[in-house]
Every structure is written in structure tokens, then in C-alpha cells.
Design an enzyme around this catalytic site. Structure first.
Site, PDB file in Angstrom:
ATOM      1  N   ARG A 147      22.364  31.828  40.753  1.00 31.83           N
ATOM      2  CA  ARG A 147      23.784  31.985  40.413  1.00 31.83           C
ATOM      3  C   ARG A 147      24.616  31.199  41.405  1.00 31.83           C
ATOM      4  NH1 ARG A 147      27.575  37.328  41.283  1.00 31.83           N
ATOM      5  NH2 ARG A 147      27.965  36.268  43.260  1.00 31.83           N
ATOM      6  N   TYR A 159      36.107  34.736  44.772  1.00 33.75           N
ATOM      7  CA  TYR A 159      35.069  35.729  44.541  1.00 33.75           C
ATOM      8  C   TYR A 159      33.679  35.151  44.843  1.00 33.75           C
ATOM      9  CZ  TYR A 159      31.319  38.114  42.354  1.00 33.75           C
ATOM     10  OH  TYR A 159      30.100  38.697  42.170  1.00 33.75           O
ATOM     11  N   ASP A 210      29.191  33.770  37.649  1.00 37.34           N
ATOM     12  CA  ASP A 210      29.855  35.060  37.473  1.00 37.34           C
ATOM     13  C   ASP A 210      31.374  34.867  37.493  1.00 37.34           C
ATOM     14  OD1 ASP A 210      30.588  37.707  37.409  1.00 37.34           O
ATOM     15  OD2 ASP A 210      29.368  38.327  39.119  1.00 37.34           O
ATOM     16  N   HIS A 212      33.516  37.394  36.930  1.00 39.75           N
ATOM     17  CA  HIS A 212      34.059  38.641  37.493  1.00 39.75           C
ATOM     18  C   HIS A 212      35.308  39.127  36.776  1.00 39.75           C
ATOM     19  CE1 HIS A 212      33.176  41.021  41.285  1.00 39.75           C
ATOM     20  NE2 HIS A 212      32.047  40.840  40.656  1.00 39.75           N
ATOM     21  N   GLU A 236      28.772  35.163  33.231  1.00 40.69           N
ATOM     22  CA  GLU A 236      28.789  36.622  33.417  1.00 40.69           C
ATOM     23  C   GLU A 236      30.205  37.186  33.449  1.00 40.69           C
ATOM     24  OE1 GLU A 236      26.375  37.757  36.731  1.00 40.69           O
ATOM     25  OE2 GLU A 236      27.618  39.495  37.200  1.00 40.69           O
ATOM     26  N   GLU A 262      27.880  45.153  34.206  1.00 46.86           N
ATOM     27  CA  GLU A 262      27.559  45.781  35.493  1.00 46.86           C
ATOM     28  C   GLU A 262      28.474  46.964  35.805  1.00 46.86           C
ATOM     29  OE1 GLU A 262      27.980  42.210  37.944  1.00 46.86           O
ATOM     30  OE2 GLU A 262      29.687  43.138  38.933  1.00 46.86           O
ATOM     31  N   ARG A 283      23.969  43.925  31.266  1.00 46.68           N
ATOM     32  CA  ARG A 283      23.749  43.977  32.721  1.00 46.68           C
ATOM     33  C   ARG A 283      23.777  45.372  33.337  1.00 46.68           C
ATOM     34  NH1 ARG A 283      23.583  40.707  36.270  1.00 46.68           N
ATOM     35  NH2 ARG A 283      25.220  41.474  37.665  1.00 46.68           N
ATOM     36  N   GLU A 339      18.730  40.434  38.420  1.00 47.56           N
ATOM     37  CA  GLU A 339      19.452  39.910  39.587  1.00 47.56           C
ATOM     38  C   GLU A 339      18.745  40.360  40.862  1.00 47.56           C
ATOM     39  OE1 GLU A 339      23.476  41.326  39.966  1.00 47.56           O
ATOM     40  OE2 GLU A 339      24.054  39.688  41.293  1.00 47.56           O
ATOM     41  N   TRP A 402      39.772  41.976  38.580  1.00 48.54           N
ATOM     42  CA  TRP A 402      38.944  42.189  39.759  1.00 48.54           C
ATOM     43  C   TRP A 402      39.029  40.979  40.640  1.00 48.54           C
ATOM     44  CZ3 TRP A 402      35.287  40.742  43.246  1.00 48.54           C
ATOM     45  CH2 TRP A 402      34.993  41.741  44.207  1.00 48.54           C
TER      46      TRP A 402
END
Ligand code: EZ4
Ligand code: CO
Length: 402
Positions: A147, A159, A210, A212, A236, A262, A283, A339, A402
Site C-alpha cells: 500500500r 494521512y 487508502d 480514508h 480503499e 474497516e 475489510r 493487511e 477522517w
């Protein structure tokens, strides 16, 4: 076999972990992970004050019944605190069953469907060239999937990019820090990162990214489309997933595979995403998804719709969750990828484990049950320390998702 006692071990060997230890009258004990990043003590209290007293004297072999008792019996259903608490109990019970039958957990879930679980790790850099170096370093360690996150020019503290020289850890001790975010700068930058990456690392390694949850569906659609030439393994958390139908517009525009979940905690958080085939990888992981019992149901449901698993495995999943995810991943047909963000040496010392990494794949090992121990004397030297995930704001001060 009756449950005779259950207690929690809260420790912070480099980061916080909440661990459930459950004992039985046959001398067999089980471990479960109850860590919820930034809200650790809420789960500890939920277990200690409300769940554990109800379990003493119950038959430890009745895993499904205890799961339903905790899920339905509470009246108040779902939510990350509740489901992490149920997840910890469920893991400990499966650990006990494996030890009682003297067999590794994956054997109880149908046996191995593959030789090992493909894992991906993280490569982070403050700019493109540092990120390329980081990806190459992980490939040299044996990873076949990486990743990649890089600092976005003009966006302080992006991030996934560590501050200073220490390795990346999502939670920061003390009160939450606040970083800045610009969707415009990010969307213009990320395709350049992956263009450069493919030029330097070739076509074979799986690259992941990702987002996020920071984009709207149409912005995520633009990103996915602009990354198509670099054939990512997945994009992601492209957009917040409370609105599951929001993923439809991403899907209409791009063939970049999508992974999400997640922050989910039950099947109900992803039912529409899976049923409408709006995602490719789910996830949700063992600790936050109500344990092995519920995750198995989600995986089986996803299998019907050709959605594969891609369990969250950042450092806040303790080695106990990591082991549980690997047992499940080895057994189910629709495993996709796991992961693997390596724990620190100290965390690994507190939680000695049977799982192992070899050439890009991980195996849960063949110790009975989950195959993880806890060194309580060592854990006791590292008491809980308040820590939070950082918060981000757009350039005008608006809070991001986020
Ligand atoms: O924000 O583990 O894919 N991994 C991530 C992590 C998560 C944290 C949440 O606790 O997105 O950085
Ligand atoms: Co993520």
C-alpha cells in the site's frame, strides 16, 4: 467445560491493547482481542461491567449460543464498542475450543483452502521519491503487495505519512492532533504518484492505496478512473460508507477495484454494498466485526456475490486478531488479501505467536487454538496511555470525514 473466570489485561507496549483472558474448569484458557483504537477503555468497561459477570458458569463450548446471547440479549445491538466486546469473547471461546480439541483454529473452520494468506504492507513517504524507496524496500523484504501513501504537496501532515523518522502508527499519544486536507491537491497528485511508482517498480507487484473516506462519490469516481492505467489492486475507503448506495456512482465510472469496511461492525453495514456488487473486497476484521463467528457469516454471504475478504490489519489489531484473521483467511474460499502492518518488537514480545511471514504470505501456524500467548509480567510494565487517531480539517477549517 465451564467458564470459571474472565478478566482484562490493558497494556501499552508501544500502543494500547485490551486483551480478554477467559479461564475454564478444565484448566484451558482462551485469549480475545478487544482493542478499539482511541476508545479502548469503553470496551474494557462494557466487558468488565456488563458482559463478563453473565458468562461465569456458562458452557464454553457453546460459542454460537453465547454470541447470540450477547448480541440479541443486550437489546441494544451493533456499534463498535458492543461488537468489539462480543468479538473478544468469541475469539477467546474459539481459542478454548481449539485447545480443547488440540487443533489449530483453521482446522475447525473447514481446514486450509490455500498454502498461505497473501498479505500487503504499508509504504509511506513524505514525497514521491521517498515513497518509491519505501515500496522497493518492502518488495525486497518479500512482500508481493504494498500500500503506497505519500505526502501531498501543500497539505501538511497527509494521512498515512509518519511525522519525523519513527515508523507509521495511526494513533498518537495525548489528545487528538489536527492536520490539514485539500481534496483538489490530493486528486491532482495521486495519479502522478502511481505513474511514477509503476515506472520504478514495474507491473507485477500489487499496489494498493487508502483514501480514508475523504472524497465524495463523484470525486472518488474521478480518482478511480485516473488510476486505471496503473491497475491498482484496490482503492480503499474511497468515500464514507454510511450511505451504501453512494458507491453506485463510483462503480458506474471506474473499473478500479474497491475495498471498504474497516470501520464496519456487522453484516448490516455492508449488506447493500455486497448484494449490489458495489465493492470487491470487504475489510471488516475479527475484533471489530463481532469475532470469528460473525465474520465467517459475512465472508460466506460475500462469497455468493464474488466479493472477497481484505481484513483490516493495522497495528491496532493485536496479534490475537491477526492470528484469528489468518486462521479464517486460510480456511475460507473467498479470501482476498490480508493487511499486515508489522507490530513493534516489544508488542511481539508481549504477544508471542505461532503465525509467520514467508515471501509475501502469512500462515497462522499449527499451535492449538489461535496460537497466541500473552506475557502478563511484561505487559504490566507498560500501562495504558491515552491515545487518539488524528483529526483532519479542510483548508477552510471544515472537519473531514477522517
Ligand atoms: O485508520 O487502524 O488501513 N488502515 C487504516 C488505519 C486505520 C486505523 C484505525 O484504527 O486505515 O490507519
Ligand atoms: Co484504511
Amino acid at each position: 467445560m465451564k467458564i470459571t473466570s474472565a478478566r482484562l489485561i490493558v497494556c501499552s507496549p508501544d500502543r494500547n491493547f485490551v486483551t480478554l483472558r477467559m479461564e475454564t474448569d478444565e484448566g484451558i484458557y482462551g485469549l480475545g482481542d478487544a482493542t478499539l483504537n482511541g476508545r479502548e477503555l469503553a470496551v474494557a468497561s462494557y466487558l468488565e461491567d456488563h458482559v463478563l459477570p453473565c458468562l461465569i458458569g456458562r458452557d464454553a463450548s457453546r460459542i454460537e449460543d453465547i454470541w447470540q446471547y450477547l448480541y440479541r440479549g443486550a437489546y441494544w445491538r451493533r456499534g463498535p464498542v458492543t461488537m468489539a466486546a462480543i468479538g473478544a469473547v468469541d475469539m477467546a471461546l474459539w481459542d478454548i475450543k481449539g485447545k480443547a480439541l488440540n487443533t489449530p483454529l483453521y482446522n475447525l473452520l473447514g481446514g486450509a483452502s490455500r498454502e498461505g494468506c497473501m498479505v500487503y504492507t504499508h509504504a509511506n513517504g513524505k514525497d514521491i521519491s521517498e515513497t518509491i524507496d519505501a515500496v522497493q524496500k518492502e518488495m525486497a523484504t518479500g512482500y508481493v503487495a504494498v500500500r503506497a501513501q505519500a505526502g501531498v504537496p501543500g497539505v501538511a501532515s497527509s494521512y498515512g505519512v509518519p511525522k519525523g523518522t519513527s515508523s507509521y502508527e495511526p494513533a498518537e499519544r495525548g489528545l487528538p492532533s489536527e492536520g490539514l486536507w485539500s481534496t483538489e491537491r490530493y486528486l491532482n497528485f495521486v495519479p502522478k504518484l502511481f505513474e511514477q511508482l509503476r515506472q520504478h517498480v514495474g507491473e507485477d507487484v500489487h499496489l494498493l492505496h487508502d483514501v480514508h473516506h475523504r472524497l465524495t462519490p463523484i470525486e472518488a469516481a474521478r480518482l478511480g478512473k485516473s488510476l486505471e492505467p496503473y491497475h491498482l489492486f484496490w482503492m480503499e475507503d474511497p468515500t464514507p460508507a454510511e450511505l451504501q448506495s453512494g458507491f453506485a456512482s463510483i462503480r458506474q465510472h471506474t473499473t478500479t477495484p474497491i475495498a471498504v469496511g474497516e470501520v464496519f461492525n456487522t453484516l448490516w453495514d455492508c449488506k447493500e454494498l455486497i448484494e449490489r456488487q458495489l465493492i470487491d473486497y470487504i475489510r471488516i476484521t475479527v475484533v471489530h466485526g463481532g469475532g470469528i463467528s460473525h465474520l465467517r457469516k459475512i465472508a460466506d454471504f460475500a462469497d455468493i456475490y464474488q466479493v472477497r475478504t481484505g481484513c483490516h490489519g493495522a497495528t491496532d489489531m493485536s496479534p490475537i486478531t491477526m492470528a484469528a484473521a489468518l486462521h479464517l483467511g486460510l480456511a475460507i474460499h473467498n479470501f482476498g488479501i490480508q493487511e499486515h502492518m508489522r507490530h513493534t518488537t516489544l508488542t511481539d514480545e508481549v504477544f508471542p505467536h505461532a503465525y509467520r511471514f514467508d515471501a509475501g504470505y502469512m500462515h497462522p501456524g499449527d499451535a492449538p487454538g489461535l496460537g497466541v500467548e500473552i506475557d502478563e509480567a511484561l505487559a504490566a510494565k507498560y500501562p495504558y496511555q491515552r491515545a487518539y487517531l488524528p483529526i483532519a480539517r479542510k483548508l477552510d477549517g471544515t472537519l473531514t470525514d477522517w
